[in-house]
Enzyme design. Structure first.
Site, PDB file in Angstrom:
ATOM      1  N   LYS A  52       0.807  -1.229   0.000  1.00 21.43           N
ATOM      2  CA  LYS A  52       0.000   0.000   0.000  1.00 21.43           C
ATOM      3  C   LYS A  52       0.838   1.276   0.000  1.00 21.43           C
ATOM      4  O   LYS A  52       0.373   2.324  -0.451  1.00 21.43           O
ATOM      5  CB  LYS A  52      -0.916   0.022   1.224  1.00 21.43           C
ATOM      6  CG  LYS A  52      -2.032  -1.015   1.196  1.00 21.43           C
ATOM      7  CD  LYS A  52      -3.227  -0.495   0.409  1.00 21.43           C
ATOM      8  CE  LYS A  52      -4.405  -1.454   0.504  1.00 21.43           C
ATOM      9  NZ  LYS A  52      -5.523  -1.006  -0.356  1.00 21.43           N
ATOM     10  N   SER A  77      -9.434   1.273   7.562  1.00 21.10           N
ATOM     11  CA  SER A  77      -9.139   0.690   8.865  1.00 21.10           C
ATOM     12  C   SER A  77      -7.898  -0.178   8.754  1.00 21.10           C
ATOM     13  O   SER A  77      -7.488  -0.809   9.719  1.00 21.10           O
ATOM     14  CB  SER A  77     -10.314  -0.168   9.330  1.00 21.10           C
ATOM     15  OG  SER A  77     -10.547  -1.205   8.395  1.00 21.10           O
ATOM     16  N   GLU A 203      -9.216 -14.384  -4.336  1.00 19.99           N
ATOM     17  CA  GLU A 203     -10.115 -13.851  -3.300  1.00 19.99           C
ATOM     18  C   GLU A 203     -10.420 -14.933  -2.267  1.00 19.99           C
ATOM     19  O   GLU A 203     -10.395 -16.126  -2.570  1.00 19.99           O
ATOM     20  CB  GLU A 203     -11.448 -13.416  -3.924  1.00 19.99           C
ATOM     21  CG  GLU A 203     -11.349 -12.196  -4.828  1.00 19.99           C
ATOM     22  CD  GLU A 203     -12.726 -11.742  -5.316  1.00 19.99           C
ATOM     23  OE1 GLU A 203     -13.407 -12.540  -6.003  1.00 19.99           O
ATOM     24  OE2 GLU A 203     -13.116 -10.603  -4.989  1.00 19.99           O
ATOM     25  N   GLY A 207     -15.559 -13.828   0.094  1.00 18.20           N
ATOM     26  CA  GLY A 207     -15.525 -12.454  -0.421  1.00 18.20           C
ATOM     27  C   GLY A 207     -15.257 -12.441  -1.912  1.00 18.20           C
ATOM     28  O   GLY A 207     -14.330 -11.794  -2.376  1.00 18.20           O
ATOM     29  N   ASP A 209     -16.599 -11.068  -4.539  1.00 17.88           N
ATOM     30  CA  ASP A 209     -17.291 -10.038  -5.326  1.00 17.88           C
ATOM     31  C   ASP A 209     -16.643  -9.813  -6.693  1.00 17.88           C
ATOM     32  O   ASP A 209     -17.346  -9.608  -7.687  1.00 17.88           O
ATOM     33  CB  ASP A 209     -17.367  -8.721  -4.538  1.00 17.88           C
ATOM     34  CG  ASP A 209     -16.005  -8.254  -4.063  1.00 17.88           C
ATOM     35  OD1 ASP A 209     -15.334  -9.022  -3.333  1.00 17.88           O
ATOM     36  OD2 ASP A 209     -15.589  -7.142  -4.418  1.00 17.88           O
ATOM     37  N   SER A 303       1.414  -9.931  -0.331  1.00 16.50           N
ATOM     38  CA  SER A 303       1.183  -8.492  -0.363  1.00 16.50           C
ATOM     39  C   SER A 303       1.300  -7.761   0.961  1.00 16.50           C
ATOM     40  O   SER A 303       1.409  -6.535   0.964  1.00 16.50           O
ATOM     41  CB  SER A 303      -0.178  -8.220  -0.987  1.00 16.50           C
ATOM     42  OG  SER A 303      -1.188  -8.897  -0.271  1.00 16.50           O
TER      43      SER A 303
END
Lengths: 326, 326
Positions: A52, A77, A203, A207, A209, A303
């Site tokens: 990130k 968060s 995924e 989750g 999606d 990651s």
């Protein structure tokens, strides 16, 4: 508004000497287990412990001097909060971050430790995107969301760029998908370098999606996922990230929470690195055989590694025989 | 019979493409905490999880074809066993290793997994050096002890050589000391490159045989140490290793088991890497302020990461409130 390999290359130039050029890890044990040559890009060893930082720093470094003087806002968060806080400090600006009121104290403290101002909201009644926009407008701050931003996506793509520069062409690249920023950036970089590479998002089963959205050809919302992979608990892909991923991603592999736990234990015991659940899903997909017709040479982005020792023990180690937790 | 920087360079040439060139890790948090620029050579990311592969492989690769055809013998309950087993497999020879009968099953299995033959002995009644010599003589095997061997020492020195090639001159280098092979090899390499470098060995407080020996000017035996740093539980320095270390090592820093635990937790949570207790003592010495007048740029060899997740949790994580282990 899309993202190109040149944007990723520009981001890499901005990040040079600021982000770590993380190592590419190999394990012959892993290769033997999965039947392929696996190259793991260790973004858990990135500054603040996750990829990130790349996106946050790239986005902030593109602000005008005037914007930089006023500061930035975001909502998170998770790792984006720490990433933005650290990038803001590095660039001499300030970050204000909306966090759910029930964020663990350690995560809040980490962002505050880098100098960010934290504002809390109620995750059950508040809409973080709307609250973030209002905060930014009110204080005149630039809003840098966790993934719906071309400069964030281009920054995240630099990890795959570095990996492929080091390994040369790979048959496939596995990348965790939450909001889809890392996947979109990685696909942009990898396909830009090697158009034939097979791009595989990963995924948690609960989750899925992005998998559902790719199958439907449009963004599909799911109930808020219950999974240990908290960094991938998105309930709908981003608009921008999905517009890229639907074009560049071939398939999604799904992994269970138990498979994620096994991958975290493997990383710990056999590779001696720490992975948080979301950081381990690519490895989990390989170890559990969730990718069919695996090519001979495979890349994986591991990651992130932000997990405290007590939480790791709780997830990975069974309570000893005879122990009761009261 | 001594070891020179040229021996270390020759070992590095033999190890090229076989051992990992492990990354040098940095942490700005660590630098800020200790007030110096710290470069950590991550031998926990070496093949089989510790620096020991370097020495074992270097020694085995120098055997004559005839010796190689017969095989090698050694004694070890720790990382040298796995290192020798793996090196033997890589070089197409066989290893027979004496292990105490009470060696944990996982350690025995790891060496057997690399194809070694394991013979057990009673650690309370057997003399492993004598038993090893008898075994080697009886079967016509070359004996490759864990540290009392110039080719083993030269191999261990290659980690420091790589570190200093990457960082340039450092003010000090911290290296864990057990039998003294890593310290002797590192000191040979580091002093050979930079004669003014301050060489600091690190021992657990309970296992300060090298510190006492350096102070006395001769090898001093201590009671078998009780420490979590099982890789440094030697009760007397090696003859060869001590003859090198008394010439090249400036000082010994001591760390407590609690300081080692803190360093393991720091490595896990802030650097996202796994260290076994013996691998963490150099970092522990820095974090606990056990080194006086620290220079501006410091190297540390974090030497191994072989610890299973359950044992890590037991050492690092307090039993949760209200839990009882019955």
């Amino acid at each position: 508004m899309s993202v190109t390999i040149d944007d990723v290359r520009d981001a890499a130039a901005r990040l040079a000497g600021v982000a770590h050029r993380t190592p590419v890890l190999r394990s012959r044990t892993l290769d033997a287990l999965v039947g392929a040559e696996v190259h793991l890009k260790a973004e858990n060893l990135q500054r603040m412990g996750a990829f990130k930082f790349r996106g946050a720093y790239n986005a902030l470094s593109r602000l005008s001097p005037r914007q930089r003087a006023r500061g930035v806002a975001s909502f998170s968060s998770g790792n984006h909060a720490q990433a933005l806080a650290l990038a803001a400090r590095e660039l001499g600006t300030t970050a204000v971050i909306l966090m759910p009121a029930d964020t663990p104290a350690s995560k809040r403290a980490a962002a505050e430790g880098y100098g960010a101002e934290i504002i809390t909201y109620d995750r059950y009644t508040g809409d973080r995107v709307a609250l973030g926009a209002a905060l930014a407008a009110e204080r005149g701050l630039a809003l840098i969301p966790p993934y719906e931003h071309p400069d964030v996506i281009a920054g995240q793509g630099t990890a795959a760029l570095e990996l492929l520069e080091e390994t040369g062409e790979l048959g496939a690249l596995l990348v965790p998908a939450g909001g889809g920023g890392l996947l979109a950036g990685s696909a942009t970089a990898a396909r830009g370098l090697h158009p034939a590479i097979r791009m595989i998002g990963v995924e948690p089963e609960a989750g899925d999606d992005t998998r559902r959205s790719l199958a439907a050809g449009e963004r599909v919302a799911i109930p808020v996922p219950r999974t240990i992979a908290d960094g991938q608990a998105a309930d709908i892909p981003g608009e921008l990230t999905f517009s890229i991923n639907r074009r560049l991603v071939d398939e999604i592999a799904l992994v269970t929470d138990d498979q994620i736990r096994d991958a975290m234990r493997f990383a710990f015991e056999r590779m001696r690195v720490v992975l948080e659940p979301s950081g381990a899903t690519g490895l989990a997909a390989l170890l559990s055989g969730r990718v069919e017709r695996l090519p001979a040479r495979v890349g994986v982005i591991i990651s992130g590694g932000n997990i405290d020792a007590a939480r790791f023990a709780e997830l990975i180690c069974p309570v000893p025989d005879g122990a009761t937790v009261g």
